[in-house]
Design a protein around this motif. Structure first.
Motif, PDB file in Angstrom:
ATOM      1  N   TYR A 126       0.812  -1.220   0.000  1.00  0.00           N
ATOM      2  CA  TYR A 126       0.000   0.000   0.000  1.00  0.00           C
ATOM      3  C   TYR A 126       0.844   1.268   0.000  1.00  0.00           C
ATOM      4  O   TYR A 126       0.386   2.312  -0.447  1.00  0.00           O
ATOM      5  CB  TYR A 126      -0.935   0.013   1.212  1.00  0.00           C
ATOM      6  N   PHE A 165      -1.994  -5.187 -10.149  1.00  0.00           N
ATOM      7  CA  PHE A 165      -3.386  -4.897 -10.498  1.00  0.00           C
ATOM      8  C   PHE A 165      -3.793  -5.624 -11.780  1.00  0.00           C
ATOM      9  O   PHE A 165      -3.923  -5.040 -12.842  1.00  0.00           O
ATOM     10  CB  PHE A 165      -3.586  -3.382 -10.631  1.00  0.00           C
ATOM     11  N   THR A 221     -10.010   0.461  -7.463  1.00  0.00           N
ATOM     12  CA  THR A 221      -9.287   0.494  -6.181  1.00  0.00           C
ATOM     13  C   THR A 221     -10.034  -0.274  -5.100  1.00  0.00           C
ATOM     14  O   THR A 221      -9.418  -0.842  -4.199  1.00  0.00           O
ATOM     15  CB  THR A 221      -9.062   1.937  -5.697  1.00  0.00           C
ATOM     16  N   GLU A 222     -11.363  -0.299  -5.201  1.00  0.00           N
ATOM     17  CA  GLU A 222     -12.177  -0.935  -4.169  1.00  0.00           C
ATOM     18  C   GLU A 222     -11.987  -2.449  -4.113  1.00  0.00           C
ATOM     19  O   GLU A 222     -12.373  -3.083  -3.134  1.00  0.00           O
ATOM     20  CB  GLU A 222     -13.640  -0.549  -4.344  1.00  0.00           C
ATOM     21  N   GLU A 236      -6.053   5.530  -1.286  1.00  0.00           N
ATOM     22  CA  GLU A 236      -6.938   5.317  -2.430  1.00  0.00           C
ATOM     23  C   GLU A 236      -6.430   6.081  -3.653  1.00  0.00           C
ATOM     24  O   GLU A 236      -6.374   5.521  -4.764  1.00  0.00           O
ATOM     25  CB  GLU A 236      -8.358   5.772  -2.093  1.00  0.00           C
ATOM     26  N   LEU A 272      -3.326   4.328  -5.170  1.00  0.00           N
ATOM     27  CA  LEU A 272      -3.671   3.131  -5.944  1.00  0.00           C
ATOM     28  C   LEU A 272      -4.370   3.515  -7.246  1.00  0.00           C
ATOM     29  O   LEU A 272      -4.092   2.938  -8.304  1.00  0.00           O
ATOM     30  CB  LEU A 272      -4.556   2.198  -5.134  1.00  0.00           C
ATOM     31  N   ASP A 273      -5.271   4.469  -7.167  1.00  0.00           N
ATOM     32  CA  ASP A 273      -6.012   4.908  -8.349  1.00  0.00           C
ATOM     33  C   ASP A 273      -5.058   5.422  -9.428  1.00  0.00           C
ATOM     34  O   ASP A 273      -5.218   5.100 -10.608  1.00  0.00           O
ATOM     35  CB  ASP A 273      -7.019   5.996  -7.956  1.00  0.00           C
ATOM     36  N   ILE A 308      -3.333   2.418 -11.096  1.00  0.00           N
ATOM     37  CA  ILE A 308      -4.284   1.686 -11.942  1.00  0.00           C
ATOM     38  C   ILE A 308      -4.593   2.477 -13.205  1.00  0.00           C
ATOM     39  O   ILE A 308      -4.612   1.920 -14.312  1.00  0.00           O
ATOM     40  CB  ILE A 308      -5.571   1.356 -11.151  1.00  0.00           C
TER      41      ILE A 308
END
Length: 173
Positions: free
Chosen positions: A14, A22, A72-73, A94, A97-98, A101
């Motif tokens: 994280y 991903f 992300t969820e 968040e 990560l977003d 991705i």
């Protein structure tokens, strides 16, 4: 420990997420097992199914972005927006990560207006179909009309399959 083992056996750190973590199977698995509204609805309804339906509400060239708008969820849960406002550290994770991705999957760096509108149409539709309308005004939904279809919730395995099928239909590469 700041990492999570994904469905496909990769380690998501994280604090320093790597794009290879991903993958479609981990995204599909996580989203298909994540219930919208923190599970506070009468039936299980996954983020995967929500994402597929959102991808049907935008022009075809934007379906890929809509399908992955909540990716992300799959790794950090679907935190209700009112709670998310109270968790600035969560929001930073968040966003981190977003960004990874979005770069990996060639998405716009921020959510497009069309996808945001589709997400709101889905919210209005979910509010209607899951009987969440207790008369309270949801300001975010002012001027938003629900979709002209009814949501029929799928179980996680069905939602995962639907998500993966839609992935293959709309992926741009």
């Amino acid at each position: 420990m700041t990492w999570l083992q994904t469905f496909t056996g990769k380690h998501l750190d994280y604090t320093n997420p790597c794009p290879h973590v991903f993958d479609k199977d981990s995204i599909a698995q996580g989203l298909s097992h994540e219930c919208r509204f923190n599970g506070q609805i009468p039936q299980f309804y996954s983020v995967a199914q929500h994402s597929v339906l959102a991808s049907l509400l935008v022009p075809k060239h934007m379906a890929w972005e809509a399908l992955l708008h909540d990716a992300t969820e799959a790794f950090i849960k679907d935190i209700p927006a009112p709670l998310k406002l109270l968790l600035p550290d969560y929001k930073r994770v968040e966003d981190r990560l977003d960004k990874v991705i979005r770069l990996k999957y060639c998405l716009p760096l921020s959510m497009s207006a069309e996808v945001k509108k589709a997400d709101l149409i889905m919210l209005a539709t979910e509010r209607r179909d899951f009987d969440l309308d207790d008369g309270t005004v949801w300001p975010v939904l002012e001027g938003i009309t629900p979709a002209d279809f009814a949501i029929c919730p799928l179980n996680p395995a069905q939602a995962r399959a639907q998500f993966l099928n839609r992935w293959e239909e709309v992926k741009p590469f």
